[in-house]
Scaffold this motif. Structure first.
Motif, PDB file in Angstrom:
ATOM      1  N   LYS A   1      -3.472   8.392   0.514  1.00  0.00           N
ATOM      2  CA  LYS A   1      -3.141   7.426   1.566  1.00  0.00           C
ATOM      3  C   LYS A   1      -2.145   6.370   1.078  1.00  0.00           C
ATOM      4  O   LYS A   1      -1.333   5.890   1.842  1.00  0.00           O
ATOM      5  CB  LYS A   1      -4.418   6.714   2.033  1.00  0.00           C
ATOM      6  N   GLU A   2      -2.276   5.982  -0.156  1.00  0.00           N
ATOM      7  CA  GLU A   2      -1.470   4.873  -0.643  1.00  0.00           C
ATOM      8  C   GLU A   2      -0.395   5.369  -1.600  1.00  0.00           C
ATOM      9  O   GLU A   2      -0.456   6.493  -2.075  1.00  0.00           O
ATOM     10  CB  GLU A   2      -2.366   3.861  -1.388  1.00  0.00           C
ATOM     11  N   ASP A   3       0.548   4.493  -1.887  1.00  0.00           N
ATOM     12  CA  ASP A   3       1.565   4.824  -2.879  1.00  0.00           C
ATOM     13  C   ASP A   3       0.997   4.532  -4.258  1.00  0.00           C
ATOM     14  O   ASP A   3       1.205   3.451  -4.814  1.00  0.00           O
ATOM     15  CB  ASP A   3       2.828   3.994  -2.634  1.00  0.00           C
TER      16      ASP A   3
ATOM     17  N   ASN B   1       1.744  10.975  -0.567  1.00  0.00           N
ATOM     18  CA  ASN B   1       2.017  10.313   0.708  1.00  0.00           C
ATOM     19  C   ASN B   1       2.644  11.279   1.714  1.00  0.00           C
ATOM     20  O   ASN B   1       3.740  11.059   2.204  1.00  0.00           O
ATOM     21  CB  ASN B   1       2.898   9.084   0.476  1.00  0.00           C
TER      22      ASN B   1
ATOM     23  N   GLU C   1       6.269  12.513   0.863  1.00  0.00           N
ATOM     24  CA  GLU C   1       7.419  11.623   0.754  1.00  0.00           C
ATOM     25  C   GLU C   1       8.030  11.667  -0.630  1.00  0.00           C
ATOM     26  O   GLU C   1       9.208  11.415  -0.801  1.00  0.00           O
ATOM     27  CB  GLU C   1       6.990  10.190   1.069  1.00  0.00           C
TER      28      GLU C   1
ATOM     29  N   VAL D   1       0.844  -1.202   0.000  1.00  0.00           N
ATOM     30  CA  VAL D   1       0.000   0.000   0.000  1.00  0.00           C
ATOM     31  C   VAL D   1       0.873   1.243   0.000  1.00  0.00           C
ATOM     32  O   VAL D   1       0.710   2.149  -0.805  1.00  0.00           O
ATOM     33  CB  VAL D   1      -0.943  -0.039   1.209  1.00  0.00           C
ATOM     34  N   THR D   2       1.814   1.299   0.913  1.00  0.00           N
ATOM     35  CA  THR D   2       2.799   2.375   0.869  1.00  0.00           C
ATOM     36  C   THR D   2       4.173   1.734   0.987  1.00  0.00           C
ATOM     37  O   THR D   2       4.304   0.602   1.441  1.00  0.00           O
ATOM     38  CB  THR D   2       2.607   3.390   2.016  1.00  0.00           C
TER      39      THR D   2
ATOM     40  N   ARG E   1       1.741   1.911  -9.532  1.00  0.00           N
ATOM     41  CA  ARG E   1       2.074   1.426  -8.195  1.00  0.00           C
ATOM     42  C   ARG E   1       3.468   0.824  -8.221  1.00  0.00           C
ATOM     43  O   ARG E   1       4.015   0.582  -9.293  1.00  0.00           O
ATOM     44  CB  ARG E   1       1.087   0.356  -7.763  1.00  0.00           C
ATOM     45  N   ASN E   2       3.973   0.572  -7.020  1.00  0.00           N
ATOM     46  CA  ASN E   2       5.308  -0.022  -6.884  1.00  0.00           C
ATOM     47  C   ASN E   2       6.369   0.817  -7.560  1.00  0.00           C
ATOM     48  O   ASN E   2       7.366   0.293  -8.046  1.00  0.00           O
ATOM     49  CB  ASN E   2       5.347  -1.425  -7.510  1.00  0.00           C
TER      50      ASN E   2
ATOM     51  N   ASP F   1       8.510   2.739  -6.449  1.00  0.00           N
ATOM     52  CA  ASP F   1       9.800   2.932  -5.804  1.00  0.00           C
ATOM     53  C   ASP F   1      10.830   1.969  -6.369  1.00  0.00           C
ATOM     54  O   ASP F   1      12.021   2.113  -6.126  1.00  0.00           O
ATOM     55  CB  ASP F   1       9.676   2.773  -4.288  1.00  0.00           C
TER      56      ASP F   1
END
Lengths: 686, 831
Positions: free
Chosen positions: B214-216, B165, B168, A268-269, B231-232, B234
């Motif tokens: 709230k989420e990435d 986020n 961040e 999720v994060t 998503r993902n 990073d």
């Protein structure tokens, strides 16, 4: 490089049957595919997705489930209520066993490979113990009300999930009792459909059960409490299949609209351990129902009614961008379905349950290069030979003189004598064929049509002399001791002295037909052989492998030729190695010994051994040679590989005579036109 | 008296509301939007503009709430400053001087006393995201020079930057790639759409980006209408994305709801799409929003959304996708063909509005009044489609009639023309279609004008066309046995040697009609339609034509394409004077003899104000606008100004507005911006305790009126004394008693209404005693009680309003008594 008159044949009305199940074997990296006609094909994913084995279909054996168990054992089950185990060495059915539960809809092997579970029409789930040479019924689980359409084991082997109509049951394996019954919502976009069919379930190690159903939902259930956790509505139509990766971090579902959706477990994060399933990419490579999906570690595999097997690599799992990173679409079998009688200009087409014999048309017109010539005589459909019995044809062949036709099924071998009287054909069956010829994998006539070579599934090659209306068994080349590997490819030299035979894996054996003994064995190579041919005069054996390598081996010298050594030293052009269909046929020009003709599904190529080899910097796919340019430039840019992509998909190509080629094409649009209509979708702007 | 400063060109309203995303206050009561050099604060409930925050000297390019104090607002501008405002009071708190042009502003709750801005450093096309440290200081103006670089080579639009986020990472998109900068790791990941060079995917440029709260998860919009959810990200290898595809044209903006459970997207389809749980099948629509959605913003409380549209409007939308308020500015996204007009009734500025509409725009309140649908056909929004264009419009007979011309030309030979005549319906307070004329001319209509003379009883309209004719249309009786009706018919067709008719103009008294045929001006008698005389100067085609007014009505002015301004004397039929002036706009002032002409030169546009009687201009203002001025109009003032300076006298009775090519509406003003504050906003500044409701406005006006009256009273020493609103017990009771102890509304209503009717009441109270006394005179018998009563009434006149209610009662009682008296009287006579 000469110019040819080309017979462009498009009347081979071949339609592959739809894919029903796919099963991926992680240990051997092989993929089993079953089709609606009962054919089971084995693809070797390590060898460029080559279709290395196949089991012929049977009219009464419609497979509904396919699974690998205990490493290398392959089982199938179908609507005739039988569980079948296949012999992957001898390429035949080991045994068939009735489960006594009516038609079987689903089957799953336990994670440790010792047990097999089948779901039947009568609502029973039956557990079988897999013994080394057979399977044995162990017990029934609690009987459900309606048919069990899908089954999945918990990775620990303690529980199973069974999808039925309108509900999912969770069984405890030890007690065999249902511990949860999870009802599935019938509602579909606010409308209550009649029934909700659970087409697939998957049990994860954390106890989550994922189900796909006919209302277009992908649902996540908690098997401990029997409650719905999450619901993804992904399609307006049925979601028909699901496959989960071994790491349980991604799964794939296929829908009746032809879309394949990929779901991934993502955090999720970035700094929390909480993860959630997210639908990521949709893939629309199919036009019809995706009946089966599989998840290999690096790719998503899907197949369906539109007969394509699609292998879509996952980019994030592919280390380097190479051949494996490309999307693969396999439509046609990697074997020959067409044989040609050169002298009579006849073509024999092999279908699942019949053979067709056609005489090519002819023309008297002449034209420039590239012209389409009008036919003075149309192609003739001479013969429609229906097979006897419910079994599919395994292989067939017509002799070069056109007077013999041979084909084989799993249980019988047929040989016919053809007599041509003006326009009439007289067909006469040669009776009393010996039983050991049955289930032949390849049939070949010698160039002078006096000998028949039959590769049987026991690894032996039979040589039969043909006489007018009768035959005589001359000899059987027995396989080397200890191997039972079946032979699938045969090649005979035009002078009839040499016979080359290749099995499902590496070795190519060369036999001396005159002396009836093994002459030599070509050194083994890692990749299976896809095509074989022996050149006239020089008796050089040309071998194509599934990794697109081509070798030339001199039979008299028992060694690779100089040209073959040169090309191995220099290496093939990278584009040549990136082609994704195997070479299925090799032939030679009778007058030009330096030329090798070969083709795959998307190109045909003439290798001119006298020209320099291309390196990676030169253009491999050069356009048609310009006619008005000076000879020097042409010579400078010319290299050994002359490639034409004009005819595709190409099922067969051969040289009829010095100036005539025949190509058999099967346009994909024609296949799609013969399939049932796909689900109608509203398309924006129409 | 207004202190006379130098005359300045000022932007007067009508500036873009849709330039940047709107920002909601923390309690969703207000919505802020940038508007030219100002920031406007609107109430989300009433659509009213509550404040205008002024102070920037150039275009405001970004606003954000102060994350540490949500009653404060940061703004940045091209003038290189970041300003901090207290928006409840409209006070500028601080100014941070950065120094370079600031293109966008972002604030982060976690970023200690620094904000992020987009600047461009070296090349004009290279933009950087930098963080600016805002130093703590008590002084009003602080230099903030401490910039630290974050991301380079980004898109200048703030829609292409999003923080996720809780700060961040920051995501930026440009062309075909998405870059994500992680503040903690100080690394940048870059994701390029691999198929971008492929022809099939050539349209998947990124257009906007939004980050999940709230989420990435990063949502990006693309030119082909797809939305990708990343998503993902990073991990540059394991990243993955999902596609959502509904839009058929580019995605203009994206926004996540506060909780992140739904994603909002909008584009040229003018449909707000809500994607719930980021699922393709689970989406809701709010269609028919009128124009392209340019921006979407979400209130921090989560209850409201706001969409900004290309037709310069903002729509406040409830969480359940119901539009609750529309804030409409001057519609600007199309070419203005009709020019600027003034509706004689509403004094509103009238020009092309939405496609196929005329918009009525109130200059006083800087608000659109309404759109009048002229073409009355569904507008199909498709690129390359040839639309029906509203090309000409004119008001006649004091706003009773409106004539419009629409045309559509697909090919050279296929011209569709339609003229419509609309009559003002007093009942519905709107224009109603009266006559529709198909193909009134064979070719394009170049001009139309009404005869606006006072004496003419029959409305007359003249149209000129490129087909060489001018036509006179008059209103005739069109009644039949079913209904009484009037309609317009063609009365006269005139031409002059097959020249194209280009302009027409009626003289002030309506007796003469001037029609220009290319280079020739013809004068026609409007009674007999006889050609009286012609003027020809051979100085190029006539571009503008107008008669002088009032004392100068004997002059006719014409401006030609070759840059000659001619003035003809109609009495002598000779050229009075001519001047070399490349006139772009020539507008007569309806209230004076003045004529304003705007000339175009390479340097810019210059304004000349002159009287036809003399060639010397009254006033010259050089370089009023850098770009071409397309239209101008004189707007009569409600209250005449009294400029004493001769140069500004031309502005005494009318105000001059003009529209430039980039469609900014400008005017001339001597007032400083502070003085331009509207009275309502001034009052709002003073009175904070009262909620800004419509009720409040009624009270406010009432009080002001009373204050004025009081002033008058003091001046004229009138007897009538009027109370102040604050002192009315009924109202103070209403306002100061807690709601839960108040009696029912029906009980209070009469009290309240009566208290508001005071001024009229006093008049009637004055009259009543007279009336009574007259009656007294008539009557032969009087009772003592009655006399006493009338005395009491007269007393109440002078009493304070505290006894207002008693007074009201006495009035009704008195009426009753009067009735009794009448009955008594008749009865006595009968005896």
């Amino acid at each position: 490089m000469g110019e040819f008159k080309v017979h462009r044949v498009r009347f081979f009305n071949y339609v592959p049957s739809g894919i029903r199940c796919v099963a991926y074997n992680n240990q051997s990296n092989r993929l089993a595919v079953s089709r609606t006609d009962g054919t089971v094909e084995i693809y070797n994913l390590s060898a460029n997705y080559f279709q290395e084995k196949f089991f012929p279909g049977h009219e009464s054996r419609a497979t509904e489930a396919l699974c690998w168990a205990n490493g290398q054992r392959l089982f199938s089950a179908g609507l005739n209520g039988e569980i079948i185990e296949y012999d992957l060495q001898a390429l035949n059915i080991k045994y068939a066993m009735d489960a006594f539960g009516g038609p079987i809809w689903s089957m799953a092997a336990s994670p440790n490979g010792s047990q097999l579970l089948v779901g039947c029409e009568d609502g029973s789930v039956k557990l079988f113990q897999i013994t080394p040479d057979k399977i044995q019924f162990e017990r029934n689980f609690d009987r459900q009300k309606s048919r069990i359409l899908s089954l999945s084991w918990h990775p620990a082997g303690t529980h199973i999930a069974a999808g039925s109509i309108d509900y999912i049951s969770v069984f405890d394996v030890k007690s065999g009792s249902a511990i949860h019954k999870m009802l599935v919502d019938r509602q579909y976009m606010g409308v209550s459909k009649r029934k909700c069919i659970i087409w697939g379930v998957a049990f994860l190690s954390d106890g989550t059960v994922i189900s796909v159903d006919s209302a277009g939902k992908v649902q996540f259930w908690d098997s401990a409490t029997g409650t719905l956790v999450k619901n993804h509505l992904i399609a307006n139509t049925d979601v028909q299949s699901i496959a989960i990766s071994d790491q349980e971090d991604s799964f794939v579902v296929g829908t009746a609209e032809g879309t394949v959706f990929h779901f991934q477990l993502v955090s999720v994060t970035s700094n929390s351990s909480e993860k959630q399933w997210v639908r990521t990419k949709p893939f629309q490579h199919h036009t019809h129902d995706v009946r089966a999906v599989a998840h290999s570690p690096i790719a998503l595999i899907s197949g369906g009614t539109d007969t394509h097997l699609v292998i879509r690599p996952l980019m994030e799992k592919v280390e380097v961008k190479n051949y494996d990173a490309a999307l693969r679409k396999i439509t046609f079998p990697h074997r020959r379905l067409v044989s040609c009688a050169k002298k009579k200009q006849l073509l024999l087409f092999q279908f699942a349950h019949h053979l067709e014999l056609w005489r090519l048309g002819s023309t008297v017109a002449t034209g420039k290069n590239g012209d389409t010539l009008p036919l003075s005589k149309n192609a003739d459909h001479l013969l429609h030979l229906k097979t006897k019995g419910p079994e599919n044809v395994i292989c067939s062949c017509i002799s070069p003189c056109g007077s013999w036709i041979a084909y084989s099924t799993a249980s019988r071998f047929f040989l016919y004598r053809l007599n041509y009287e003006h326009d009439n054909i007289n067909l006469q069956r040669v009776s009393k064929m010996p039983a050991f010829l049955r289930s032949a994998l390849q049939i070949l006539f010698s160039e002078d049509s006096t000998k028949l070579f039959v590769a049987s599934n026991q690894g032996s090659v039979h040589v039969i002399r043909l006489l007018e209306g009768s035959f005589k068994h001359l000899h059987t080349f027995q396989p080397q001791s200890g191997t039972v590997e079946s032979m699938c490819l045969l090649a005979v030299s035009p002078d009839g002295n040499w016979l080359a035979a290749s099995g499902t894996s590496a070795g190519v054996h060369v036999y001396n037909v005159k002396q009836l003994k093994l002459h030599c064995t070509v050194p083994a190579y890692n990749f299976p052989v896809t095509a074989l041919a022996i050149a006239p005069n020089t008796n050089n054996l040309v071998i194509a492998h599934s990794d697109q390598q081509v070798f030339e081996y001199s039979i008299p010298d028992k060694q690779y030729t100089q040209w073959s050594r040169t090309i191995q030293k220099q290496g093939f052009h990278h584009l040549w190695l990136q082609r994704d269909t195997p070479i299925t046929h090799i032939s030679f020009h009778p007058k030009r010994p330096m030329h090798i003709f070969l083709h795959d599904a998307y190109m045909f190529c003439i290798i001119d051994k006298s020209l320099p080899l291309p390196n990676d910097k030169t253009l491999l796919y050069n356009p048609l040679p310009p006619t008005n340019e000076s000879d020097i430039i042409r010579r400078r840019t010319a290299h050994a590989f002359k490639i034409s992509k004009k005819y595709k998909p190409l099922l067969f190509m051969d040289l009829l005579d010095e100036r005539t080629l025949v190509v058999v094409e099967r346009p994909l649009d024609d296949i799609i036109a013969q399939l049932p209509p796909p689900i109608k979708k509203k398309k924006f702007g129409t | 008296m207004v202190e006379e400063e130098s005359l300045r060109v000022v932007r007067c309203g009508g500036s873009e509301l849709n330039f940047r995303r709107a920002v909601f206050s923390a309690d969703s009561k207000y919505v802020f939007c940038v508007s030219g050099d100002f920031i406007k604060v609107y109430s989300t409930a009433t659509e009213e503009c509550v404040h205008i925050l002024q102070g920037h000297r150039n275009l405001v390019t970004g606003i954000q709430l102060n994350p540490k104090n949500h009653l404060q607002l940061y703004s940045c501008s091209f003038d290189g400053t970041i300003k901090l405002w207290d928006y409840t009071d409209g006070i500028l708190i601080k100014t941070f001087i950065v120094g370079c042009k600031l293109h966008a502003l972002f604030t982060l709750a976690c970023a200690e006393d620094s904000v992020f801005v987009i600047i461009n450093k070296e090349k004009p096309d290279v933009f950087q995201l930098v963080s600016v440290k805002l130093p703590k200081s008590s002084s009003q103006e602080i230099e903030a020079k401490e910039l630290s670089f974050v991301l380079d080579y980004i898109n200048q639009s703030p829609k292409c930057i999003a923080f996720g986020n809780e700060g961040e990472y920051v995501a930026a998109v440009r062309d075909f790639y998405l870059s994500v900068y992680f503040f903690k790791k100080k690394t940048t990941s870059r994701f390029t759409l691999s198929s971008s060079r492929n022809k099939k995917h050539a349209k998947n440029n990124f257009t906007c980006v939004a980050c999940h709260p709230k989420e990435d998860c990063i949502a990006t919009g693309h030119r082909d209408g797809k939305i990708r959810l990343w998503r993902n990200f990073d991990d540059e290898k394991k990243y993955t994305y999902t596609c959502l595809h509904w839009h058929h044209d580019l995605v203009m903006d994206l926004a996540f709801s506060v909780t992140g459970s739904s994603l909002l997207s909008g584009g040229r389809e003018s449909v707000l799409v809500e994607w719930r749980e980021a699922a393709e099948k689970n989406k809701e629509f709010l269609p028919r929003l009128g124009a392209t959605i340019e921006h979407i913003s979400v209130s921090p409380a989560g209850d409201l959304f706001c969409t900004s549209h290309s037709d310069n409007k903002m729509i406040i939308i409830h969480r359940n996708l119901e539009a609750s308020a529309v804030i409409q500015g001057l519609v600007k996204d199309r070419n203005i063909f009709t020019g600027l007009m003034i509706d004689p009734r509403t004094k509103a500025l009238v020009l092309n509005g939405k496609p196929g509409h005329l918009q009525f725009y109130s200059l006083q309140s800087d608000k659109q009044l309404y759109n009048l649908d002229i073409i009355q056909q569904e507008y199909i929004n498709d690129y390359g489609l040839i639309q029906i264009e509203l090309t000409k419009a004119a008001f006649g007979c004091y706003g009773n009639w409106l004539a419009t011309v629409e045309q559509r030309q697909e090919k050279e030979t296929e011209l569709e023309l339609q003229m419509k005549l609309w009559t003002y319906n007093k009942k519905t307070q709107g224009f109603v279609l009266n006559t529709k004329v198909n193909m009134p001319h064979e070719d394009h209509i170049t001009a139309l004008c009404f005869c606006n003379a006072e004496k003419s009883e029959n409305p007359t309209l003249v149209t000129t066309s490129k087909d060489g004719h001018f036509k006179v249309w008059i209103l005739t009786d069109d009644s039949d046995i079913y209904k009484k009706a009037v309609g317009w018919t063609c009365d006269f067709v005139g031409s002059y040697h097959k020249y194209q008719a280009t302009n027409c103009c009626f003289s002030e008294d309506g007796s003469l009609l001037a029609v220009s045929f290319e280079e020739i001006v013809t004068i026609w008698d409007s009674e007999t339609w006889e050609l009286k005389c012609t003027f020809c100067q051979r100085a190029g085609k006539i571009r503008h034509l107008c008669f002088g007014r009032l004392t100068c009505s004997k002059y006719l002015l014409g401006a030609t394409e070759n840059g000659i301004l001619c003035c003809w004397n109609l009495l002598s039929c000779a050229l009075e004077w001519s001047a070399k002036l490349n006139v772009r706009v020539m507008e007569p002032d309806p209230n004076s003899e003045n004529i304003a002409a705007i000339s175009q030169s390479s340097m810019g546009s210059d304004l000349f104000v002159f009287r036809p009687s003399e060639p010397r201009p009254l006033y010259i203002q050089k370089n009023i606008s850098r770009e071409e001025v397309q239209w101008g109009v004189f707007v009569p003032r409600d209250v005449p100004e009294s400029f004493t300076s001769e140069a500004y006298q031309w502005l005494n009775r009318s105000q001059f507005y003009f529209l430039t090519k980039s469609q900014s509406l400008l005017t001339f003003s001597t007032q400083s911006p502070e003085e331009k504050l509207t009275p309502t906003s001034k009052q709002l500044l003073a009175e904070e305790t009262l909620p800004t409701t419509p009720f409040y406005f009624i009270l406010g006006k009432h009080r002001q009126q009373q204050q004025d009256d009081k002033l008058n009273e003091a001046l004229k020493n009138e007897l009538v004394q009027l109370p102040l609103t604050e002192n009315i017990p009924a109202i103070s009771e209403l306002l100061h008693t807690p709601a839960h102890v108040l009696p029912s509304a029906s009980f209070l209503c009469s009290m309240f209404v009566n208290s508001l009717l005071l001024s009229k009441e006093t008049k009637s109270a004055e009259e009543i005693p007279d009336d009574v006394s007259m009656e007294e005179e008539k009557e032969s018998i009087d009772s003592d009680e009655e006399n006493n009563f009338t005395e009491e009434v007269q007393d109440t006149n002078n009493t304070d309003l505290g006894k207002d209610i008693i007074h009201q009662l006495s009035k009704s009682e008195e009426k009753e008594l009067r009735k009794f008296r009448k009955v008594d009287y008749s009865w006595i006579t009968a005896l």
